[in-house]
Design a protein around this motif. Sequence first.
Motif, PDB file in Angstrom:
ATOM      1  N   ASN A 211       0.843  -1.200   0.000  1.00  0.00           N
ATOM      2  CA  ASN A 211       0.000   0.000   0.000  1.00  0.00           C
ATOM      3  C   ASN A 211       0.876   1.246   0.000  1.00  0.00           C
ATOM      4  N   ALA A 212       0.249   2.407  -0.116  1.00  0.00           N
ATOM      5  CA  ALA A 212       0.993   3.670  -0.160  1.00  0.00           C
ATOM      6  C   ALA A 212       1.820   3.898   1.102  1.00  0.00           C
ATOM      7  N   ASP A 213       1.378   3.333   2.239  1.00  0.00           N
ATOM      8  CA  ASP A 213       2.105   3.512   3.500  1.00  0.00           C
ATOM      9  C   ASP A 213       3.116   2.384   3.749  1.00  0.00           C
ATOM     10  N   ASN A 214       3.401   1.605   2.703  1.00  0.00           N
ATOM     11  CA  ASN A 214       4.366   0.502   2.777  1.00  0.00           C
ATOM     12  C   ASN A 214       3.948  -0.626   3.710  1.00  0.00           C
ATOM     13  N   THR A 215       2.650  -0.761   3.942  1.00  0.00           N
ATOM     14  CA  THR A 215       2.122  -1.979   4.549  1.00  0.00           C
ATOM     15  C   THR A 215       1.772  -2.928   3.408  1.00  0.00           C
ATOM     16  N   MET A 216       1.644  -4.205   3.729  1.00  0.00           N
ATOM     17  CA  MET A 216       1.337  -5.177   2.678  1.00  0.00           C
ATOM     18  C   MET A 216      -0.157  -5.197   2.389  1.00  0.00           C
ATOM     19  N   LYS A 217      -0.489  -5.345   1.107  1.00  0.00           N
ATOM     20  CA  LYS A 217      -1.886  -5.398   0.695  1.00  0.00           C
ATOM     21  C   LYS A 217      -2.568  -6.648   1.245  1.00  0.00           C
ATOM     22  N   LYS A 218      -3.881  -6.602   1.293  1.00  0.00           N
ATOM     23  CA  LYS A 218      -4.668  -7.740   1.748  1.00  0.00           C
ATOM     24  C   LYS A 218      -4.520  -8.894   0.741  1.00  0.00           C
ATOM     25  N   PRO A 219      -4.752 -10.139   1.204  1.00  0.00           N
ATOM     26  CA  PRO A 219      -4.563 -11.294   0.327  1.00  0.00           C
ATOM     27  C   PRO A 219      -5.271 -11.216  -1.022  1.00  0.00           C
ATOM     28  N   ALA A 220      -6.493 -10.729  -1.061  1.00  0.00           N
ATOM     29  CA  ALA A 220      -7.208 -10.661  -2.341  1.00  0.00           C
ATOM     30  C   ALA A 220      -6.489  -9.744  -3.328  1.00  0.00           C
ATOM     31  N   ALA A 221      -5.964  -8.623  -2.822  1.00  0.00           N
ATOM     32  CA  ALA A 221      -5.232  -7.684  -3.680  1.00  0.00           C
ATOM     33  C   ALA A 221      -3.876  -8.263  -4.088  1.00  0.00           C
ATOM     34  N   LEU A 222      -3.255  -9.051  -3.203  1.00  0.00           N
ATOM     35  CA  LEU A 222      -1.993  -9.715  -3.557  1.00  0.00           C
ATOM     36  C   LEU A 222      -2.215 -10.702  -4.698  1.00  0.00           C
ATOM     37  N   LYS A 223      -3.288 -11.494  -4.587  1.00  0.00           N
ATOM     38  CA  LYS A 223      -3.611 -12.442  -5.658  1.00  0.00           C
ATOM     39  C   LYS A 223      -3.817 -11.706  -6.976  1.00  0.00           C
ATOM     40  N   ALA A 224      -4.535 -10.600  -6.916  1.00  0.00           N
ATOM     41  CA  ALA A 224      -4.813  -9.830  -8.130  1.00  0.00           C
ATOM     42  C   ALA A 224      -3.528  -9.295  -8.749  1.00  0.00           C
ATOM     43  N   ALA A 225      -2.589  -8.856  -7.918  1.00  0.00           N
ATOM     44  CA  ALA A 225      -1.316  -8.325  -8.422  1.00  0.00           C
ATOM     45  C   ALA A 225      -0.501  -9.421  -9.107  1.00  0.00           C
ATOM     46  N   PHE A 226      -0.476 -10.596  -8.512  1.00  0.00           N
ATOM     47  CA  PHE A 226       0.259 -11.704  -9.126  1.00  0.00           C
ATOM     48  C   PHE A 226      -0.396 -12.123 -10.450  1.00  0.00           C
ATOM     49  N   GLU A 227      -1.708 -12.222 -10.439  1.00  0.00           N
ATOM     50  CA  GLU A 227      -2.412 -12.626 -11.658  1.00  0.00           C
ATOM     51  C   GLU A 227      -2.251 -11.583 -12.758  1.00  0.00           C
ATOM     52  N   ALA A 228      -2.227 -10.305 -12.377  1.00  0.00           N
ATOM     53  CA  ALA A 228      -2.021  -9.241 -13.369  1.00  0.00           C
ATOM     54  C   ALA A 228      -0.641  -9.349 -14.011  1.00  0.00           C
ATOM     55  N   GLY A 229       0.325  -9.910 -13.261  1.00  0.00           N
ATOM     56  CA  GLY A 229       1.670 -10.109 -13.780  1.00  0.00           C
ATOM     57  C   GLY A 229       1.832 -11.405 -14.558  1.00  0.00           C
ATOM     58  N   GLY A 230       0.743 -12.138 -14.724  1.00  0.00           N
ATOM     59  CA  GLY A 230       0.782 -13.369 -15.507  1.00  0.00           C
ATOM     60  C   GLY A 230       1.145 -14.616 -14.730  1.00  0.00           C
ATOM     61  N   VAL A 231       1.170 -14.534 -13.410  1.00  0.00           N
ATOM     62  CA  VAL A 231       1.551 -15.685 -12.581  1.00  0.00           C
ATOM     63  C   VAL A 231       0.374 -16.653 -12.469  1.00  0.00           C
TER      64      VAL A 231
END
Length: 285
Positions: A211-231
């Motif tokens: 996130n903008a405050d350098n905390t880690m995103k929630k699991p659903a958003a993490l999954k979305a980020a990986f999938e957006a990268g083609g993983v």
Amino acid sequence: MALDDPKTLVSTDWLASHMRDPDLRIIDASWYMASEGRDAKAEYDASHIPGARFFDIDEISDARSSLAHMAPSTEKFMSRMRALGIGDGHQIVVYDGSGIFSAPRVWWLFRLMGQMDIAVLDGGMVKWVAEGREVEDLPPVIRDRHMMVRFQNQMVKDATQVAGAAKLGAPQIVDARSPGRFSGAEAEPRPGMRAGHIPGSLNVFYKDLLNADNTMKKPAALKAAFEAGGVDLSKPVINTCGSGITACVLALAFERIGKSDHSVYDGSWNEWGAAPTMPIATGEA
């Protein structure tokens, strides 16, 4: 997965409420790129979370390797942890001065050594200080504690294994560096290093997991980020980056979404980019 998980990630509230637990140990694992001009040990000496020990990522490494901060031998790791008063039965919380940057590297090292009771402090020292929580400049009181190490070979990969993965297309190789460094458009920070990426690798910038405050995103958003990268989250992954630091941010994020079939290429681009015989690719993934 709940936010507070003592095997992956805990909040500042969680740490504050457990500060007096007799078997809690806190580690400051701050490490900075040379371009930042920051001295991690000097900053620790001036101000740290009460009771924190300083983990020197560059020193607690394989001194026989020409590569930066490669994983140390089990013997060296045990010796250094004994000197820090960290051992079996301790719940460890590791943080850094950037929010989430280098702390996951130490979290991964402990897991590599078979020590699972360790979590990264979400938001790190930045969030702790912003919330007005207690800091000190006193050295911690150290008492020896034995540590049993069980090296987890499956968690780390070398250049030969990564070359095989690149050739076969499996496991997937995921690069945590910035899109500019991945594509080769940006020069590498280390002089003389070739620009580009391991052929066939995917790019998920580690900052896209935060996130903008350098905390880690929630699991659903993490999954979305990986999938957006083609993983493909159903298949194994090798994490890589510049020198094995931010690859561990990917590793932490994978654990947060319940994915355990991942490993880290410890040499990362520091090794691959410097080896003239290793193939490289440029452009976007």
